[in-house]
Scaffold this motif. Structure first.
Motif, mmCIF file in Angstrom:
data_model
loop_
_atom_site.group_PDB
_atom_site.id
_atom_site.type_symbol
_atom_site.label_atom_id
_atom_site.label_comp_id
_atom_site.label_asym_id
_atom_site.label_seq_id
_atom_site.Cartn_x
_atom_site.Cartn_y
_atom_site.Cartn_z
ATOM 1 N N MET A 1 0.847 -1.176 0.000
ATOM 2 C CA MET A 1 0.000 0.000 0.000
ATOM 3 C C MET A 1 0.893 1.240 0.000
ATOM 4 N N SER A 2 0.485 2.252 -0.763
ATOM 5 C CA SER A 2 1.281 3.477 -0.785
ATOM 6 C C SER A 2 0.454 4.655 -0.265
ATOM 7 N N LEU A 3 1.159 5.676 0.128
ATOM 8 C CA LEU A 3 0.514 6.892 0.618
ATOM 9 C C LEU A 3 0.018 7.705 -0.573
ATOM 10 N N LYS A 4 -1.262 7.990 -0.567
ATOM 11 C CA LYS A 4 -1.862 8.831 -1.593
ATOM 12 C C LYS A 4 -2.021 10.234 -1.007
ATOM 13 N N ILE A 5 -1.390 11.202 -1.653
ATOM 14 C CA ILE A 5 -1.487 12.588 -1.205
ATOM 15 C C ILE A 5 -2.354 13.337 -2.201
ATOM 16 N N GLU A 6 -3.485 13.792 -1.714
ATOM 17 C CA GLU A 6 -4.467 14.509 -2.530
ATOM 18 C C GLU A 6 -4.278 16.004 -2.263
ATOM 19 N N ILE A 7 -3.948 16.743 -3.313
ATOM 20 C CA ILE A 7 -3.666 18.170 -3.194
ATOM 21 C C ILE A 7 -4.753 18.949 -3.911
ATOM 22 N N HIS A 8 -5.336 19.935 -3.212
ATOM 23 C CA HIS A 8 -6.392 20.765 -3.790
ATOM 24 C C HIS A 8 -6.020 22.238 -3.724
ATOM 25 N N SER A 9 -6.387 22.973 -4.778
ATOM 26 C CA SER A 9 -6.483 24.425 -4.683
ATOM 27 C C SER A 9 -7.987 24.720 -4.639
ATOM 28 N N PHE A 10 -8.361 25.749 -3.884
ATOM 29 C CA PHE A 10 -9.787 26.036 -3.730
ATOM 30 C C PHE A 10 -10.011 27.506 -3.421
ATOM 31 N N SER A 11 -11.270 27.897 -3.463
ATOM 32 C CA SER A 11 -11.685 29.261 -3.143
ATOM 33 C C SER A 11 -12.421 29.274 -1.808
ATOM 34 N N TYR A 12 -11.962 30.106 -0.886
ATOM 35 C CA TYR A 12 -12.698 30.281 0.368
ATOM 36 C C TYR A 12 -14.053 30.924 0.079
ATOM 37 N N LYS A 13 -14.115 31.789 -0.909
ATOM 38 C CA LYS A 13 -15.325 32.548 -1.221
ATOM 39 C C LYS A 13 -16.387 31.679 -1.897
ATOM 40 N N ARG A 33 -4.398 33.663 1.487
ATOM 41 C CA ARG A 33 -4.916 35.032 1.349
ATOM 42 C C ARG A 33 -4.011 36.076 1.986
ATOM 43 N N GLY A 34 -3.067 35.679 2.813
ATOM 44 C CA GLY A 34 -2.136 36.627 3.401
ATOM 45 C C GLY A 34 -1.027 37.047 2.447
ATOM 46 N N ILE A 35 -0.976 36.411 1.293
ATOM 47 C CA ILE A 35 0.004 36.747 0.258
ATOM 48 C C ILE A 35 -0.659 37.726 -0.714
ATOM 49 N N LEU A 36 0.086 38.747 -1.131
ATOM 50 C CA LEU A 36 -0.424 39.734 -2.083
ATOM 51 C C LEU A 36 -1.037 39.038 -3.299
ATOM 52 N N ASN A 37 -2.237 39.435 -3.679
ATOM 53 C CA ASN A 37 -3.009 38.788 -4.743
ATOM 54 C C ASN A 37 -2.637 39.331 -6.123
ATOM 55 N N PRO A 38 -2.064 38.494 -6.995
ATOM 56 C CA PRO A 38 -1.756 38.963 -8.349
ATOM 57 C C PRO A 38 -3.015 39.336 -9.133
ATOM 58 N N GLY A 39 -4.145 38.784 -8.751
ATOM 59 C CA GLY A 39 -5.397 39.090 -9.439
ATOM 60 C C GLY A 39 -5.813 40.547 -9.315
ATOM 61 N N LEU A 47 -5.433 35.727 -15.750
ATOM 62 C CA LEU A 47 -4.525 34.580 -15.765
ATOM 63 C C LEU A 47 -4.752 33.702 -14.538
ATOM 64 N N CYS A 48 -3.942 32.675 -14.419
ATOM 65 C CA CYS A 48 -4.100 31.686 -13.349
ATOM 66 C C CYS A 48 -2.727 31.369 -12.760
ATOM 67 N N GLY A 49 -2.713 30.671 -11.647
ATOM 68 C CA GLY A 49 -1.477 30.325 -10.963
ATOM 69 C C GLY A 49 -0.550 29.413 -11.729
ATOM 70 N N ASP A 50 -1.004 28.852 -12.850
ATOM 71 C CA ASP A 50 -0.102 28.035 -13.663
ATOM 72 C C ASP A 50 0.556 28.846 -14.773
ATOM 73 N N THR A 97 -8.818 33.626 -2.167
ATOM 74 C CA THR A 97 -10.146 34.219 -2.316
ATOM 75 C C THR A 97 -10.933 33.570 -3.447
ATOM 76 N N GLY A 98 -10.360 33.538 -4.648
ATOM 77 C CA GLY A 98 -11.088 33.023 -5.808
ATOM 78 C C GLY A 98 -10.644 31.670 -6.310
ATOM 79 N N GLY A 99 -9.577 31.111 -5.731
ATOM 80 C CA GLY A 99 -9.092 29.806 -6.187
ATOM 81 C C GLY A 99 -8.468 29.861 -7.570
ATOM 82 N N GLN A 100 -7.845 30.987 -7.902
ATOM 83 C CA GLN A 100 -7.340 31.184 -9.263
ATOM 84 C C GLN A 100 -5.835 31.404 -9.331
ATOM 85 N N HIS A 101 -5.282 32.188 -8.434
ATOM 86 C CA HIS A 101 -3.874 32.567 -8.544
ATOM 87 C C HIS A 101 -3.003 31.907 -7.478
ATOM 88 N N ARG A 102 -3.102 32.390 -6.238
ATOM 89 C CA ARG A 102 -2.205 31.955 -5.166
ATOM 90 C C ARG A 102 -2.385 30.490 -4.811
#
Length: 134
Positions: A1-13, A33-39, A47-50, A97-102
């Motif tokens: 059995m291996s460790l499955k790490i599920e990573i999500h980006s999401f919007s609090y809003k 959200r404590g990081i300056l928002n490029p949006g 644009l998006c975080g990718d 905030t929007g689940g788009q950049h940070r």
């Protein structure tokens, strides 16, 4: 059995912290959200975080490098412990905030970090607000 790490980006809003459907509960939720928002900058709004411009902004114009270094240090303790103890699931969430950049940036970079440092773990990456990235 291996460790499955599920990573999500999401919007609090929009949807809030993703539910852990593994039945284990817990995991990590990091608030970006404590990081300056490029949006807030016109050239990055659509644009998006990718996107490289957003990534460069986050890496050179914000405290994201320090924030992310702390995330890596904190989660590494748990990931190694879970691998050593044969746990099978860990969920790590990054919200903004929007689940788009940070949060998208953080989730992508975290997935890259985990794949490199913990190759025994299986990584899945979900951008809950950016379905075209999944």
């Amino acid at each position: 059995m291996s460790l499955k790490i599920e990573i999500h980006s999401f919007s609090y809003k929009k949807g809030g912290i993703p539910k852990d459907t593994s039945g284990n509960g817990g995991g990590f939720a990091f608030d970006c959200r404590g990081i300056l928002n490029p949006g807030r900058q016109p050239e990055y709004k659509e644009l998006c975080g990718d996107d490289l411009g957003v990534q460069n902004f986050l890496e050179t114009q914000t405290e994201m490098p320090q924030f992310f270094e702390n995330v890596k240090n904190l989660t590494s303790i748990t990931i190694q412990n879970y691998l050593d103890r044969d746990f099978d699931h860990l969920q790590v969430n990054f919200g903004c905030t929007g689940g788009q950049h940070r949060s998208v940036y953080s989730a992508i970079k975290f997935a890259e970090f985990v794949k490199e440092k913990f190759p025994a773990a299986e990584v899945s990456l979900w951008h809950d607000e950016q379905l075209h990235l999944n």
